[in-house]
Write an enzyme that holds these catalytic residues in place. Sequence first.
Site, PDB file in Angstrom:
ATOM      1  N   PHE A 142       1.014  -1.121   0.072  1.00  0.00           N
ATOM      2  CA  PHE A 142      -0.175  -0.101  -0.098  1.00  0.00           C
ATOM      3  C   PHE A 142       0.868   1.188  -0.025  1.00  0.00           C
ATOM      4  CE2 PHE A 142      -2.311   3.414   1.611  1.00  0.00           C
ATOM      5  CZ  PHE A 142      -3.485   3.459   1.011  1.00  0.00           C
ATOM      6  N   ASP A 227       9.566   2.872   1.679  1.00  0.00           N
ATOM      7  CA  ASP A 227       8.373   3.851   1.754  1.00  0.00           C
ATOM      8  C   ASP A 227       8.401   3.695   3.456  1.00  0.00           C
ATOM      9  OD1 ASP A 227       5.810   4.607   2.440  1.00  0.00           O
ATOM     10  OD2 ASP A 227       4.860   3.761   0.785  1.00  0.00           O
ATOM     11  N   LYS A 256       3.052  11.463   6.643  1.00  0.00           N
ATOM     12  CA  LYS A 256       2.316  11.492   7.971  1.00  0.00           C
ATOM     13  C   LYS A 256       2.783  12.074   9.065  1.00  0.00           C
ATOM     14  CE  LYS A 256      -0.054   7.281   6.422  1.00  0.00           C
ATOM     15  NZ  LYS A 256      -1.434   7.845   5.848  1.00  0.00           N
TER      16      LYS A 256
END
Length: 402
Positions: A142, A227, A256
């Site tokens: 994801f 990531d 984030k």
Amino acid sequence: MVTSTERSIATAEAHSAHNYHPLPVVVAYAEGAWMTDVEGRRFLDMLAGYSALNFGHGNRRLINAAKAQLDRVTLTSRAFHHDRFADFCTELAALCGKDMVLPMNTGAEAVETAVKTARKWGYRVKGVPDGQAKIIVAGNNFHGRTTTIISFSTDEEARADYGPYTPGFEIVPYGDLAALEAAVDENTVAVLLEPIQGEAGVLVPPAGYLPGVRRLTAERGVLFIADEIQSGLGRTGRTFACDHEDVVPDIYVLGKALGGGVVPVSAVVASREVLGVFRPGEHGSTFGGNPLACAVALEVVAMLRSGEFQQRATELGDHLHHELGLLVGGGAVEAVRGRGLWAGVDIAPSVGTGRQISERLMERGVLVKDTHGSTIRIAPPLVISKEDLDWGLDQLRGVLSA
């Protein structure tokens, strides 16, 4: 009588398109690890905005940094320089042990930027024929929801009805070094991986996998892109999840928690050889690296340099995994995975779905989120107290034994 919660949700559903499937709670106020809804009910946040709120809701250091910048200048666009940009890039590069930073806003934008970086590096530095660059990714990944990113997703719910899909990607099983090695060819420019797969259920790769990826990519002249949007910046007990195996990728993709739960901030961080392939005008973002974002992210970097949050994630994470481990084998929990203050808990079908368990926990004042049907994710803010963490775990035990 219609409650404030019901009224708010009904209005939202009447005027907003669907994306997530949120729990039926309407938050009005939050501080630390706690949120209060429009009815005045308090909830323990055990999700932390998918790690965007590593430092808690309303962290005073971050709020004060934002307020101070709000009175000065919030946006210039990248058409001009501003006085927070150089410090932000310098400090973030130093935290990562790299040379250069390319700031964006959201995690998906940063992943897209990393893809563009790898392809441009492949053509200009590696000498891959134009239009032939290949990037290898892992199954169950994801990385975001843009059309390019979902083109290399194996989640049909994320992919369906969005074709035609972007070519140039090859998917191999996560954790399978032999499959990865077999996929690398002369046109491979990068391997893009999550050091821990969050959306897939907090999947930790086998020991030695990440070092193996690092060795393979270095030997074959391929970039290793990590990531760390969810796994990075303290969540796992180290600054980066890659640090647990002393792995340093070529490119960090961050987001984030970099914005402290205050503003969206993301970045690609790499060496000069890699990010230096961009020339003026070849990539850009109006809001990327804006003064407000830089001011907040600078404070985030300073907080991480103290090591306090990494230590809390380690100590409380050890406690979390010990307590969750005791639930395995009792008939309600099939497996627990994770690292630091991050866990995926597989619920036995006889007990309920992940969504049902999340709803039952909400009724007890704890907020988590399900994924892939049977799994709930636990990832509280790193500022959570041990007492509050234990209270949240007590509620989970209560739900599972009901």
